[in-house]
Design a protein around this motif. Structure first.
Motif, PDB file in Angstrom:
ATOM      1  N   GLY A  21       0.623  -1.208   0.008  1.00 42.87           N
ATOM      2  CA  GLY A  21       0.052  -0.002  -0.118  1.00 42.87           C
ATOM      3  C   GLY A  21       0.924   1.325  -0.046  1.00 42.87           C
ATOM      4  N   PRO A  22       0.647   2.307   0.988  1.00 41.50           N
ATOM      5  CA  PRO A  22       1.192   3.483   1.154  1.00 41.50           C
ATOM      6  C   PRO A  22       2.964   3.473   1.207  1.00 41.50           C
ATOM      7  N   LEU A  23       3.029   2.122   1.853  1.00 41.14           N
ATOM      8  CA  LEU A  23       4.653   1.917   2.105  1.00 41.14           C
ATOM      9  C   LEU A  23       5.295   0.967   0.912  1.00 41.14           C
ATOM     10  N   LEU A  24       4.518   1.126  -0.291  1.00 39.21           N
ATOM     11  CA  LEU A  24       5.430   0.657  -1.344  1.00 39.21           C
ATOM     12  C   LEU A  24       6.758   1.018  -1.511  1.00 39.21           C
ATOM     13  N   ILE A  25       6.964   2.202  -1.397  1.00 35.57           N
ATOM     14  CA  ILE A  25       8.214   2.814  -2.018  1.00 35.57           C
ATOM     15  C   ILE A  25       9.367   2.283  -0.844  1.00 35.57           C
ATOM     16  N   PRO A  26       9.111   2.539   0.645  1.00 37.41           N
ATOM     17  CA  PRO A  26      10.247   2.007   1.381  1.00 37.41           C
ATOM     18  C   PRO A  26      10.453   0.595   1.471  1.00 37.41           C
ATOM     19  N   ALA A  27       9.256  -0.333   1.239  1.00 37.08           N
ATOM     20  CA  ALA A  27       9.294  -1.627   1.003  1.00 37.08           C
ATOM     21  C   ALA A  27      10.185  -2.196   0.045  1.00 37.08           C
TER      22      ALA A  27
ATOM     23  N   ILE B 271      11.235   8.348  -8.839  1.00 35.24           N
ATOM     24  CA  ILE B 271      11.053   7.505  -7.442  1.00 35.24           C
ATOM     25  C   ILE B 271      11.357   6.109  -7.519  1.00 35.24           C
ATOM     26  N   ALA B 272      10.695   5.581  -8.540  1.00 31.60           N
ATOM     27  CA  ALA B 272      10.632   3.976  -8.708  1.00 31.60           C
ATOM     28  C   ALA B 272      12.144   3.588  -8.914  1.00 31.60           C
ATOM     29  N   ALA B 273      12.729   4.254  -9.826  1.00 33.33           N
ATOM     30  CA  ALA B 273      14.077   3.945 -10.079  1.00 33.33           C
ATOM     31  C   ALA B 273      15.077   4.020  -8.850  1.00 33.33           C
TER      32      ALA B 273
ATOM     33  N   SER C  33      13.125   7.947   3.775  1.00 30.44           N
ATOM     34  CA  SER C  33      13.393   9.551   3.565  1.00 30.44           C
ATOM     35  C   SER C  33      12.922   9.565   2.046  1.00 30.44           C
ATOM     36  N   LEU C  34      13.057   8.412   1.088  1.00 32.77           N
ATOM     37  CA  LEU C  34      12.734   8.382  -0.200  1.00 32.77           C
ATOM     38  C   LEU C  34      11.169   8.583  -0.263  1.00 32.77           C
ATOM     39  N   LEU C  35      10.445   7.983   0.713  1.00 32.17           N
ATOM     40  CA  LEU C  35       8.833   7.973   0.833  1.00 32.17           C
ATOM     41  C   LEU C  35       8.558   9.581   0.916  1.00 32.17           C
ATOM     42  N   VAL C  36       9.297  10.230   1.968  1.00 27.23           N
ATOM     43  CA  VAL C  36       9.008  11.596   2.377  1.00 27.23           C
ATOM     44  C   VAL C  36       9.252  12.715   1.093  1.00 27.23           C
ATOM     45  N   VAL C  37      10.436  12.344   0.316  1.00 28.37           N
ATOM     46  CA  VAL C  37      10.608  13.187  -0.735  1.00 28.37           C
ATOM     47  C   VAL C  37       9.386  12.812  -1.652  1.00 28.37           C
ATOM     48  N   ALA C  38       8.781  11.677  -1.863  1.00 30.98           N
ATOM     49  CA  ALA C  38       7.913  11.333  -2.904  1.00 30.98           C
ATOM     50  C   ALA C  38       6.740  12.201  -2.401  1.00 30.98           C
ATOM     51  N   TYR C  39       6.385  11.863  -1.200  1.00 31.97           N
ATOM     52  CA  TYR C  39       5.181  12.957  -0.924  1.00 31.97           C
ATOM     53  C   TYR C  39       5.169  14.311  -0.951  1.00 31.97           C
ATOM     54  N   LEU C  40       6.589  14.775  -0.879  1.00 25.18           N
ATOM     55  CA  LEU C  40       6.742  16.069  -0.564  1.00 25.18           C
ATOM     56  C   LEU C  40       6.389  16.936  -2.273  1.00 25.18           C
ATOM     57  N   ARG C  41       7.105  15.815  -3.050  1.00 24.81           N
ATOM     58  CA  ARG C  41       6.912  16.281  -4.393  1.00 24.81           C
ATOM     59  C   ARG C  41       5.625  15.685  -5.203  1.00 24.81           C
TER      60      ARG C  41
ATOM     61  N   VAL D  34      17.077  10.742 -10.490  1.00 25.60           N
ATOM     62  CA  VAL D  34      17.273   9.645  -9.462  1.00 25.60           C
ATOM     63  C   VAL D  34      18.012  10.110  -8.516  1.00 25.60           C
ATOM     64  N   ALA D  35      19.284  10.601  -8.900  1.00 23.23           N
ATOM     65  CA  ALA D  35      20.256  11.060  -7.675  1.00 23.23           C
ATOM     66  C   ALA D  35      19.770  11.973  -6.596  1.00 23.23           C
ATOM     67  N   LYS D  36      19.113  13.151  -7.428  1.00 20.06           N
ATOM     68  CA  LYS D  36      18.518  13.989  -6.309  1.00 20.06           C
ATOM     69  C   LYS D  36      17.504  13.513  -5.660  1.00 20.06           C
ATOM     70  N   ARG D  37      16.790  12.647  -5.701  1.00 22.91           N
ATOM     71  CA  ARG D  37      15.833  12.031  -4.924  1.00 22.91           C
ATOM     72  C   ARG D  37      16.274  11.229  -3.969  1.00 22.91           C
ATOM     73  N   ASN D  38      17.432  10.321  -4.092  1.00 17.69           N
ATOM     74  CA  ASN D  38      18.173   9.680  -3.119  1.00 17.69           C
ATOM     75  C   ASN D  38      18.989  10.439  -2.357  1.00 17.69           C
ATOM     76  N   ALA D  39      19.366  11.619  -2.783  1.00 19.73           N
ATOM     77  CA  ALA D  39      20.475  12.467  -2.038  1.00 19.73           C
ATOM     78  C   ALA D  39      20.213  12.649  -0.331  1.00 19.73           C
ATOM     79  N   PRO D  40      18.968  13.218  -0.173  1.00 16.47           N
ATOM     80  CA  PRO D  40      18.748  13.399   1.290  1.00 16.47           C
ATOM     81  C   PRO D  40      18.884  12.214   2.222  1.00 16.47           C
ATOM     82  N   GLY D  41      18.222  11.179   1.626  1.00 21.84           N
ATOM     83  CA  GLY D  41      18.132   9.741   2.581  1.00 21.84           C
ATOM     84  C   GLY D  41      19.713   9.258   2.675  1.00 21.84           C
ATOM     85  N   MET D  42      20.536   9.310   1.629  1.00 21.06           N
ATOM     86  CA  MET D  42      21.758   8.933   1.719  1.00 21.06           C
ATOM     87  C   MET D  42      22.507   9.821   2.595  1.00 21.06           C
TER      88      MET D  42
END
Length: 423
Positions: A92-98, A137-139, A190-198, A401-409
């Motif tokens: 469900g909503p946790l598909l991205i972090p999962a 986000i998927a990538a 963190s990627l989930l948060v980025v996805a929601y914010l965007r 892709v790199a920009k979306r991963n950056a905060p979490g890394m």
């Protein structure tokens, strides 16, 4: 003056790595130049010979890569991936972090970041896009989980820490397990948060012809085949914990060979084909992974010849806080710039980590931090091979892709630093 010239050569080396010139060539040539500047004409050759005798590293690395190739040719890796798709569909909503955490788990057995990206991404990226998640986000969700290999006791970076810290593979993994798992969870959510914010967590429409066959559920999973990629890890862990006493004497290479034979029994793939692919993986690992280690050691030898290593260690001894931060920041930054965390982590762990006690740190903690820091940096690098593969599968720019991963890394690196070196 010699230190200044040596520093210039190191900066040129970093520049060449960032520009993605062949890393083994760059490291080897830089080591030769540094040694010759210091008048140590035999230094590079001695370093090369010494590196070739790293038999403990060699045995672990080549057997793991050979096993990985067997998992690919028998398609056991594909069964494991498809087995994990079912719970993902219910996330469900946790598909991205999962997805990120599942990739982290799969990467423990498919240890190549590029190989894992291709194998997992080809199946899960269309699944995420079909669920309405933005392609970038998927990538990112796939590539954010490609440092799970550091959970594997036979992984090259773990083997290097074992060698420097004079410990055992399972002890090293157990020591950084919590920190690495925390980094994985932070990166995933963190990627989930980025996805929601965007507002990229839903609403994307995928054309029907782009939906892969595996996403539709047509693939038939064989549970026994799906278990094969995990078998060597189970053997090593249960043996080291004395859960199954018969496994205790087994080395990493032994567990991998047992895994190869079990894969043959389960899949009945032509044994000649399995043998060929195993030795193909062995050869690739020597040429690529072990080749980088050899050339990195020649580079480290060159830095020792001009006195750069001694100067760096003296600086860290005088300022222990610098040692802690540099073990994370150095490999992380170079990983971002070069797209590879291996060269930086190997060089750091061979040059600086053996002196960890002088900084009030353990070699095991410092070595793991360098390995994890390099991997985290690579996971947000737009020039990393695996990230480029994921971006290609999703049809987006690697930079997106790199920009979306950056905060979490970045957050994951800070958390790992605190958990490993400030405990």
């Amino acid at each position: 003056m010699l230190l200044l010239l040596g520093g210039i050569v190191v900066l040129i080396t970093v520049y060449c790595l960032v520009k993605q010139y062949e890393s083994r060539m760059v490291l080897f040539c830089a080591g030769v130049v540094l040694a010759f500047m210091a008048g140590d004409f035999m230094g590079p050759f001695k370093a090369f010979s010494h590196a070739m005798l790293e038999t403990k590293l060699f045995e672990s690395i080549v057997s793991v890569m050979g096993f990985a190739m067997v998992m690919k040719v028998t398609e056991c890796d594909k069964h494991l991936i498809n087995l994990l798709i079912k719970p993902l569909k219910k996330a469900g909503p946790l598909l991205i972090p999962a997805t990120t955490l599942v990739t982290l788990f799969i990467n423990t057995s498919i240890t190549s970041s590029a190989g894992c990206s291709a194998a997992v991404g080809s199946i899960l990226i269309p699944l995420l896009m079909a669920a309405g998640i933005h392609p970038a986000i998927a990538a990112a969700a796939i590539y954010a989980g490609t440092y799970g290999a550091i959970f594997n006791p036979g992984y090259a970076q773990v083997a290097i820490v074992v060698n420097v810290a004079k410990s055992t593979p399972v002890a090293v993994v157990a020591n950084h397990f919590t920190a690495l798992l925390t980094a994985g969870v932070i990166g995933a959510f963190s990627l989930l948060v980025v996805a929601y914010l965007r507002k990229e967590n839903k609403g994307y429409e995928l054309s029907a012809e782009k939906v892969a066959e595996d996403v539709t559920g047509a693939f038939k999973v064989n549970l026994l085949r799906a278990f094969m990629p995990l078998l060597p890890i189970v053997i090593l862990v249960t043996g080291s914990m004395n859960v199954i006493a018969a496994f205790k004497p087994l080395q990493i290479s032994h567990a991998m060979i047992i895994g190869v034979f079990c894969a043959f029994i389960v899949t009945r793939v032509n044994p000649a084909k399995i043998s060929k692919e195993f030795w193909h993986g062995v050869g690739d690992s020597f040429g690529h992974v072990f080749g980088i280690i050899i050339c990195a050691l020649v580079f480290v030898g060159g830095m020792q010849s001009v006195g750069l290593i001694k100067a760096l260690i003296d600086l860290m001894v005088a300022n222990p806080s610098i040692a802690k931060i540099s073990s994370a920041a150095g490999p992380f930054i170079l990983g971002v710039m070069s797209g590879s965390g291996d060269a930086a982590a190997v060089a750091f762990n061979k040059a600086v980590t053996p002196e960890a006690v002088k900084f009030g740190l353990s070699a095991m903690d410092m070595g793991s931090m360098a390995a994890i820091g390099g991997a985290l940096g690579r996971s947000m690098s737009p020039v990393a091979g695996g990230l480029i593969i994921c971006a290609g599968l999703a049809g987006v720019s690697p930079m997106e892709v790199a920009k979306r991963n950056a905060p979490g890394m970045v957050l994951a690196c800070v958390a790992t630093l605190i958990l490993l070196l400030y405990k």
